[in-house]
Scaffold this motif. Structure first.
Motif, PDB file in Angstrom:
ATOM      1  N   THR A  51      -5.104 -29.688  20.677  1.00  0.00           N
ATOM      2  CA  THR A  51      -5.452 -29.886  22.090  1.00  0.00           C
ATOM      3  C   THR A  51      -4.421 -29.245  22.998  1.00  0.00           C
ATOM      4  O   THR A  51      -3.238 -29.618  22.966  1.00  0.00           O
ATOM      5  N   HIS A  52      -4.879 -28.284  23.777  1.00  0.00           N
ATOM      6  CA  HIS A  52      -3.990 -27.585  24.701  1.00  0.00           C
ATOM      7  C   HIS A  52      -4.559 -27.628  26.109  1.00  0.00           C
ATOM      8  O   HIS A  52      -5.755 -27.843  26.306  1.00  0.00           O
ATOM      9  N   GLY A  53      -3.682 -27.381  27.082  1.00  0.00           N
ATOM     10  CA  GLY A  53      -4.074 -27.326  28.479  1.00  0.00           C
ATOM     11  C   GLY A  53      -4.000 -25.903  29.005  1.00  0.00           C
ATOM     12  O   GLY A  53      -3.699 -24.954  28.261  1.00  0.00           O
ATOM     13  N   ASP A  54      -4.250 -25.778  30.271  1.00  0.00           N
ATOM     14  CA  ASP A  54      -4.230 -24.456  30.904  1.00  0.00           C
ATOM     15  C   ASP A  54      -2.862 -23.783  30.829  1.00  0.00           C
ATOM     16  O   ASP A  54      -2.755 -22.573  30.982  1.00  0.00           O
ATOM     17  N   ASP A  55      -1.814 -24.560  30.599  1.00  0.00           N
ATOM     18  CA  ASP A  55      -0.458 -24.006  30.524  1.00  0.00           C
ATOM     19  C   ASP A  55      -0.107 -23.500  29.125  1.00  0.00           C
ATOM     20  O   ASP A  55       1.037 -23.116  28.874  1.00  0.00           O
ATOM     21  N   TYR A  56      -1.060 -23.464  28.210  1.00  0.00           N
ATOM     22  CA  TYR A  56      -0.797 -23.130  26.812  1.00  0.00           C
ATOM     23  C   TYR A  56       0.051 -21.872  26.655  1.00  0.00           C
ATOM     24  O   TYR A  56       1.015 -21.865  25.892  1.00  0.00           O
ATOM     25  N   THR A  59       3.773 -22.331  26.819  1.00  0.00           N
ATOM     26  CA  THR A  59       4.446 -23.220  25.870  1.00  0.00           C
ATOM     27  C   THR A  59       5.093 -22.378  24.772  1.00  0.00           C
ATOM     28  O   THR A  59       4.803 -21.176  24.627  1.00  0.00           O
ATOM     29  N   LEU A  71      -8.622 -25.385  24.194  1.00  0.00           N
ATOM     30  CA  LEU A  71      -8.322 -25.901  25.521  1.00  0.00           C
ATOM     31  C   LEU A  71      -9.244 -27.086  25.770  1.00  0.00           C
ATOM     32  O   LEU A  71     -10.478 -26.958  25.693  1.00  0.00           O
ATOM     33  N   LYS A  72      -8.644 -28.248  26.059  1.00  0.00           N
ATOM     34  CA  LYS A  72      -9.431 -29.463  26.228  1.00  0.00           C
ATOM     35  C   LYS A  72     -10.492 -29.247  27.311  1.00  0.00           C
ATOM     36  O   LYS A  72     -10.215 -28.727  28.379  1.00  0.00           O
ATOM     37  N   TRP A  77     -12.766 -26.348  21.875  1.00  0.00           N
ATOM     38  CA  TRP A  77     -12.019 -27.552  21.529  1.00  0.00           C
ATOM     39  C   TRP A  77     -12.858 -28.517  20.695  1.00  0.00           C
ATOM     40  O   TRP A  77     -12.331 -29.325  19.934  1.00  0.00           O
ATOM     41  N   GLU A  95      -5.739 -36.484  19.512  1.00  0.00           N
ATOM     42  CA  GLU A  95      -5.485 -35.194  20.157  1.00  0.00           C
ATOM     43  C   GLU A  95      -4.016 -34.878  19.974  1.00  0.00           C
ATOM     44  O   GLU A  95      -3.157 -35.683  20.328  1.00  0.00           O
ATOM     45  N   PRO A  97      -0.883 -32.031  20.562  1.00  0.00           N
ATOM     46  CA  PRO A  97      -0.496 -30.829  21.296  1.00  0.00           C
ATOM     47  C   PRO A  97       0.218 -29.792  20.444  1.00  0.00           C
ATOM     48  O   PRO A  97       0.458 -28.675  20.890  1.00  0.00           O
TER      49      PRO A  97
END
Length: 177
Positions: A51-56, A59, A71-72, A77, A95, A97
């Motif tokens: 599970t990743h966000g828009d900031d992946y 990271t 991307l969740k 996903w 979930e 990260p």
């Protein structure tokens, strides 16, 4: 005997999405059969979701693997194919990260499972990471990885991951040598 099956990251992006690879879709039947067998035996089934966000891409993982995936909220996903229909609301769904899940390890540590089996994707990244955490959480339980229900885009790394797991006293079954 109390047993658990952990279905690791069998998500669209790892099967036929941004990080998909040719062998991944062929695991679906074996994974579904394994889930159904555990259900018939009244055993626990757990699902993990990368599970990743828009900031992946900002990271550490994203800088080393600059391909947006899982991307969740996006289609990639979600669980792949028939496996999605086998995930029940009452199943533990974690979930995570990163590659391994400390939440999963803590859950296992508090459990009384005598056997934990891992299947899913990707053998040399998330499957091995969570198998090692399961072994640390439950040192006296048998930890199993079914080689017929996991794979990697890199067959050599897949075999090396299976070797490493065997070296850590994780039982690898259905391995073709």
């Amino acid at each position: 005997m109390r047993r658990a099956l952990i279905v690791v990251d069998f998500q669209k992006d790892f099967v036929d999405g941004s990080l998909g690879f040719a062998q991944a879709p062929f695991l679906e039947d074996a994974i579904c059969a394994k889930i159904e067998a555990y259900r018939r035996q009244g055993q626990t089934v757990i699902f993990t979701f990368d599970t990743h966000g828009d900031d992946y891409l900002h990271t550490q993982e994203g800088r080393n693997l600059p391909i947006a995936h899982c991307l969740k909220g996006c289609a990639g996903w979600e669980l792949y194919g028939r496996v999605a229909g086998l995930c029940r609301p009452e199943d533990l769904q974690i979930e995570k990260p990163g590659f391994g899940s400390l939440e999963l390890a803590e859950y296992l540590r508090r459990s009384e499972f005598e056997q934990v089996e891992l299947i899913g994707l990707v053998s040399n990244i998330c499957v091995i990471s969570n198998a090692v955490l399961a072994k640390a959480a439950l040192p006296e339980a048998e930890i199993i990885v079914d080689a017929a229900c996991t794979a990697s885009a890199d067959p050599a790394l897949h075999e090396k991951a299976l070797d490493v797991m065997e070296g850590l006293q994780i039982t690898v079954v259905n391995r073709n040598r």
